[in-house]
Design a protein around this motif. Sequence first.
Motif, short mmCIF file in Angstrom:
data_model
loop_
_atom_site.label_atom_id
_atom_site.label_comp_id
_atom_site.label_asym_id
_atom_site.label_seq_id
_atom_site.Cartn_x
_atom_site.Cartn_y
_atom_site.Cartn_z
N VAL A 1 0.83 -1.21 0.00
CA VAL A 1 0.00 0.00 0.00
C VAL A 1 0.87 1.25 0.00
O VAL A 1 0.61 2.22 -0.71
CB VAL A 1 -0.94 -0.02 1.21
CG1 VAL A 1 -1.67 1.31 1.34
CG2 VAL A 1 -1.94 -1.16 1.09
N GLU A 2 1.94 1.24 0.80
CA GLU A 2 2.84 2.40 0.83
C GLU A 2 3.53 2.58 -0.52
O GLU A 2 3.72 3.72 -0.97
CB GLU A 2 3.88 2.22 1.92
CG GLU A 2 3.30 2.30 3.33
CD GLU A 2 4.37 2.06 4.41
OE1 GLU A 2 4.04 2.23 5.59
OE2 GLU A 2 5.50 1.71 4.04
N ALA A 3 3.90 1.47 -1.18
CA ALA A 3 4.55 1.57 -2.49
C ALA A 3 3.59 2.13 -3.53
O ALA A 3 3.98 2.92 -4.39
CB ALA A 3 5.07 0.21 -2.92
N SER A 4 2.30 1.72 -3.43
CA SER A 4 1.32 2.21 -4.40
C SER A 4 1.00 3.67 -4.20
O SER A 4 0.54 4.34 -5.11
CB SER A 4 0.03 1.38 -4.30
OG SER A 4 -0.58 1.57 -3.04
N LYS A 5 1.26 4.19 -2.97
CA LYS A 5 1.00 5.60 -2.70
C LYS A 5 2.25 6.45 -2.87
O LYS A 5 2.28 7.60 -2.45
CB LYS A 5 0.47 5.77 -1.28
CG LYS A 5 -0.89 5.15 -1.05
CD LYS A 5 -1.34 5.35 0.40
CE LYS A 5 -2.70 4.73 0.65
NZ LYS A 5 -3.13 4.91 2.06
N GLY A 6 3.30 5.88 -3.47
CA GLY A 6 4.57 6.59 -3.59
C GLY A 6 4.44 7.86 -4.43
O GLY A 6 3.44 8.11 -5.11
N GLY A 7 5.49 8.66 -4.37
CA GLY A 7 5.48 9.93 -5.07
C GLY A 7 5.33 9.75 -6.58
O GLY A 7 5.83 8.80 -7.17
N ARG A 8 4.59 10.64 -7.15
CA ARG A 8 4.38 10.59 -8.60
C ARG A 8 5.59 11.16 -9.32
O ARG A 8 6.11 12.21 -8.94
CB ARG A 8 3.12 11.40 -8.97
CG ARG A 8 1.87 10.93 -8.24
CD ARG A 8 1.49 9.52 -8.65
NE ARG A 8 0.28 9.08 -7.98
CZ ARG A 8 -0.24 7.87 -8.11
NH1 ARG A 8 0.37 6.97 -8.86
NH2 ARG A 8 -1.36 7.54 -7.46
N LEU A 9 6.02 10.46 -10.34
CA LEU A 9 7.16 10.93 -11.13
C LEU A 9 6.72 11.97 -12.15
O LEU A 9 5.56 12.01 -12.57
CB LEU A 9 7.82 9.74 -11.83
CG LEU A 9 8.38 8.66 -10.89
CD1 LEU A 9 8.99 7.52 -11.69
CD2 LEU A 9 9.40 9.24 -9.94
N ASP A 10 7.66 12.78 -12.57
CA ASP A 10 7.36 13.82 -13.55
C ASP A 10 7.08 13.22 -14.90
O ASP A 10 7.49 12.09 -15.21
CB ASP A 10 8.54 14.79 -13.64
CG ASP A 10 8.73 15.58 -12.36
OD1 ASP A 10 9.87 16.03 -12.12
OD2 ASP A 10 7.76 15.74 -11.61
N LYS A 11 6.36 13.97 -15.71
CA LYS A 11 6.10 13.59 -17.10
C LYS A 11 6.41 14.79 -17.99
O LYS A 11 6.42 15.93 -17.53
CB LYS A 11 4.63 13.18 -17.29
CG LYS A 11 4.22 11.96 -16.50
CD LYS A 11 2.76 11.62 -16.75
CE LYS A 11 2.33 10.41 -15.92
NZ LYS A 11 0.89 10.09 -16.15
N ILE A 12 6.69 14.53 -19.24
CA ILE A 12 6.95 15.62 -20.17
C ILE A 12 5.63 16.19 -20.68
O ILE A 12 4.63 15.47 -20.77
CB ILE A 12 7.83 15.16 -21.34
CG1 ILE A 12 7.13 14.04 -22.16
CG2 ILE A 12 9.18 14.69 -20.87
CD1 ILE A 12 7.86 13.64 -23.38
N GLU A 13 5.64 17.46 -20.98
CA GLU A 13 4.45 18.10 -21.50
C GLU A 13 4.22 17.69 -22.95
O GLU A 13 5.13 17.26 -23.65
CB GLU A 13 4.59 19.61 -21.41
CG GLU A 13 4.76 20.12 -19.97
CD GLU A 13 4.96 21.63 -19.92
OE1 GLU A 13 5.02 22.18 -18.82
OE2 GLU A 13 5.05 22.24 -21.02
N GLN A 14 2.97 17.83 -23.38
CA GLN A 14 2.65 17.49 -24.77
C GLN A 14 3.41 18.41 -25.72
O GLN A 14 3.44 19.63 -25.54
CB GLN A 14 1.14 17.62 -24.98
CG GLN A 14 0.70 17.20 -26.39
CD GLN A 14 -0.81 17.26 -26.54
OE1 GLN A 14 -1.51 17.69 -25.64
NE2 GLN A 14 -1.31 16.82 -27.66
N GLY A 15 4.04 17.83 -26.71
CA GLY A 15 4.82 18.60 -27.66
C GLY A 15 6.20 18.98 -27.17
O GLY A 15 6.87 19.81 -27.78
#
Length: 341
Positions: free
Chosen positions: A285-299
């Motif tokens: 459960v703790e692993a599934s709630k881990g910090g969200r990683l960054d993503k690149i913007e569209q384009g």
Amino acid sequence: MDFQAGILQDGSPMESLEKQLLCPICLEMFSKPVVVLPCQHNLCRKCANDVFQAANPYGQGRVSLISGGRFRCPSCRHEVLLDRHGVYGLQRNLLVENIIDIYKQECSSRPLKKGEHPMCKEHEDERINIYCVTCEVPTCSMCKVFGAHKDCEVAPLQTVFQGQKTELNNCISMLVAGNDRIQTIISQLEDSCQSTEENSEAAKRELCARFDALAALLEEKKAELLQRISQEQADKTAFIQSLICQYKEQLEKSSRLVETAIQAAEETGGAAFLMNAKQLIKMIVEASKGGRLDKIEQGYESMDAFSVSLDHLTEAIHALDFDPAEEDEEYFDGEEDEVEE
């Protein structure tokens, strides 16, 4: 499936066979119909459909006339391509279904072995048959009546066992689906990195062609602008590569946790299972709630901002830059200049 290898490793052939007949998704005996993947691993059809839906969230409720989609085998990560029939187009493994029928018939006629159930350490002749809700440990009836748990709240062992095992199975399914989504993001990032490089090369070729037409006067300026494109390419590809590394690290950690959870879920004894199940569930459960990683913007991979029009007057060459259309109008005395975004 390698039944012979499992029989040689375990003391009981039937126990080894049972492990070979467990679905890697639901961790239960394969349920009919059993489908065989191109990599020769087996899944329940329902579990295969669940994995497919998780890997193709935007395709639910509609079937493509060209391709049914794809997902990865939870056992070996081999990519499985489906036609427009989806998981219903996969071949059934009738051999495994027949083996399951024979196994169930054999199990129904087998007597229970002595010593298979854990015994209480405090009362050696008492079997562990209840669960202390207050202390969160399995115990025996004597401990509840006369022992350390006489003032505690207890519950039937089998009820708690089924509840926590179901919770662990749900966590495993959640991790498997999350891993497929992470793998999809990694593939998209790799495609974006390649597109950035391709678009950068295209922008360089276009810029070189236009500067060559202006000969030596534009050579110095051409080198400057090429350097800016290369720097932008290096910055973007470095950022995307760092994201790929982060997602791969998260995928590796999550995969190791899945393997640990699957091994724990294979435990058939309620008491032995409950010894570590709660802590393992907490970790998942703790692993599934881990910090969200960054993503690149569209384009993000686009390099169109570095495209320029070189239809300028000679006196404006030294001031040439990657300027927007509004600034270019000063050099054209009101003439519109088409600048690609």
